[in-house]
Design a protein around this motif. Structure first.
Motif, short mmCIF file in Angstrom:
data_model
loop_
_atom_site.label_atom_id
_atom_site.label_comp_id
_atom_site.label_asym_id
_atom_site.label_seq_id
_atom_site.Cartn_x
_atom_site.Cartn_y
_atom_site.Cartn_z
N GLY A 1 -1.53 -1.68 -7.53
CA GLY A 1 -2.81 -0.98 -7.50
C GLY A 1 -2.73 0.37 -8.17
N VAL A 2 -1.69 1.13 -7.86
CA VAL A 2 -1.54 2.48 -8.42
C VAL A 2 -1.43 2.42 -9.93
CG1 VAL A 2 0.00 4.48 -8.54
CG2 VAL A 2 -0.49 3.46 -6.35
N LYS A 3 -0.58 1.51 -10.41
CA LYS A 3 -0.33 1.43 -11.86
C LYS A 3 -1.56 0.94 -12.61
CE LYS A 3 2.35 1.79 -15.37
NZ LYS A 3 2.95 3.06 -15.79
N MET A 4 -2.28 -0.03 -12.06
CA MET A 4 -3.44 -0.56 -12.76
C MET A 4 -4.61 0.43 -12.74
SD MET A 4 -2.45 -3.25 -14.04
CE MET A 4 -3.93 -3.92 -14.74
N ALA A 5 -4.71 1.23 -11.66
CA ALA A 5 -5.80 2.21 -11.58
C ALA A 5 -5.56 3.36 -12.55
CB ALA A 5 -5.89 2.75 -10.16
N ASN A 6 -4.31 3.76 -12.73
CA ASN A 6 -4.00 4.85 -13.65
C ASN A 6 -2.70 4.53 -14.39
OD1 ASN A 6 -3.72 7.20 -14.99
ND2 ASN A 6 -3.80 8.54 -13.20
N PRO A 7 -2.81 3.87 -15.55
CA PRO A 7 -1.59 3.43 -16.26
C PRO A 7 -0.74 4.57 -16.80
CG PRO A 7 -3.53 2.23 -17.02
CD PRO A 7 -4.03 3.34 -16.17
N ASP A 8 -1.27 5.82 -16.80
CA ASP A 8 -0.47 6.95 -17.30
C ASP A 8 0.62 7.37 -16.32
OD1 ASP A 8 -2.05 6.98 -19.50
OD2 ASP A 8 -3.42 8.52 -18.74
#
Lengths: 287, 80
Positions: A90-97
């Motif tokens: 979830g964290v990575k997909m919400a903010n890939p930076d």
């Protein structure tokens, strides 16, 4: 004139001042536990890599190993048992930076979160997973974990474990991880380099750390002294390249001795499209 | 120079076990946890930082001495 390369000199003092939460120290881990080392090596790798701590998130589930992010001066998510990788998705997909680093244990990753683990690897998320394998459920009192070797003792196997164990690195490789390595904690420089490589790698990087558990595992398996347990790990591990060489050219006795040994080293490197890249491509196609 | 943070030490003695130059030994003082933290033996450390890395409790910090620098600086001064 050649320009001199600027060398980032890393020292323990710099790392302690920059990354550790002073109010949380000294940490809660038992005497002789390798989790402090894992934290140390991860911080060294992060410092050498020069990651921005404002753009780094640490995640963990439940267990001894999952207390690690609490000591780092950065944003962290302490999630439910086994679901660290689900939250990381979830964290990575919400903010890939963001740089996402997951600390997890053998019970957390292979036992309760087994399915989350397989599917996170299958999707090839761009995250770095540092899985600490101590062969036992340490925090809950030393029950048999999915990685406890056959014949070893635990609270729930007083006559020796009869179940064959999981091999975490092989499982990650089979499921499709792009970087897989396994190192014991008594070798400092190799895990630091491996974690660095994992951070650079655009894909699922899995680093398994063999860490001695003195309280729950060592006490029940005839390693009453810390030195004995650490020496046991040193005896039992063998470099993957050496293992292959002995299998090919070794004598029968040498090959017999290989049976009980644990392979260490970097097992797999690959470049594949990560889930974020695929998702971005899809978004651009649909515009 | 090896600096030992005595409050953090839990007494596992791994630093003494791993040191390739035998530059550490158990001290005679006790800390709050009731263990003997390690102490440096003079003129043996070569600054390899293995104890700093192997210490699970962040109790050891190695600081390199400026011996080489001072020698260089001295030689430069001589040349000038």
């Amino acid at each position: 004139m050649k320009e001199k390369k600027s060398v980032n000199i890393v020292s323990g003092k710099k790392i302690q001042e920059k990354y550790l939460r002073d109010e949380m120290m000294p940490h809660i881990f038992c005497n002789g536990c390798g989790l402090g080392n894992v934290l140390d090596y991860a911080l060294w790798a992060i410092e050498k890599e020069g990651l921005d701590m404002d753009k780094t998130v640490f995640l963990s589930g439940i267990g001894c190993s999952s207390r690690i992010p609490g000591y780092i001066h950065a944003d962290a998510l302490h999630t439910t048992h086994g679901r660290a990788l689900a939250f990381a998705t979830g964290v990575k997909m919400a903010n890939p930076d963001l740089n996402v680093i997951v600390f997890t244990g053998d019970g957390d990753c292979m036992g309760i979160g087994g399915n989350h683990f397989i599917h996170a690897v299958r999707r090839n998320l761009d995250i770095t997973v540092i899985a600490v394998n101590n062969y036992i459920y340490g925090m809950t009192g030393g029950q048999v974990a999915p990685t406890t070797p056959e014949g070893h003792f635990a609270t729930t196997s007083p006559y020796g474990n009869i179940e064959p164990p999981f091999n975490m690195s092989d499982m990650a490789k089979a499921a499709g991880a792009t970087y897989v390595a396994r190192w014991p904690v008594f070798k400092p420089h190799q895990p630091i380099n491996s974690i660095r490589e994992g951070l650079q790698n655009k894909g699922f990087s899995f680093i398994e750390m063999l860490s001695p558990c003195t309280t729950a595992y060592g006490r029940r398996n005839k390693f009453r002294r810390i030195e004995d347990l650490w020496a046991h790990y040193e005896e039992k591990t063998i470099l993957a390249e050496d293992h292959d060489q002995i299998e090919k050219f070794g004598t029968q006795e040498e090959r017999k001795a290989l049976k009980d040994k644990i392979k260490i080293g970097v097992f797999h490197r690959e470049t594949k499209k990560s889930l974020e890249q695929r998702y971005q491509e899809l978004l651009e196609e649909l515009k | 120079m090896i600096e030992v943070n005595e409050e953090y030490c839990k007494g596992c003695n791994l630093c003494i076990l791993f040191c390739p130059r035998d530059a550490l030994e158990e001290s005679e003082t006790l800390n709050k946890k009731g263990v003997h933290p390690p102490i440096e033996i003079d003129d043996r450390c070569n600054g390899c930082r293995l104890c700093e890395l192997i210490c699970p409790d962040f109790a050891i910090v190695v600081e390199e001495e400026d011996k080489k620098l001072t020698k260089k600086q001295q030689s430069k001064k001589c040349c000038v």
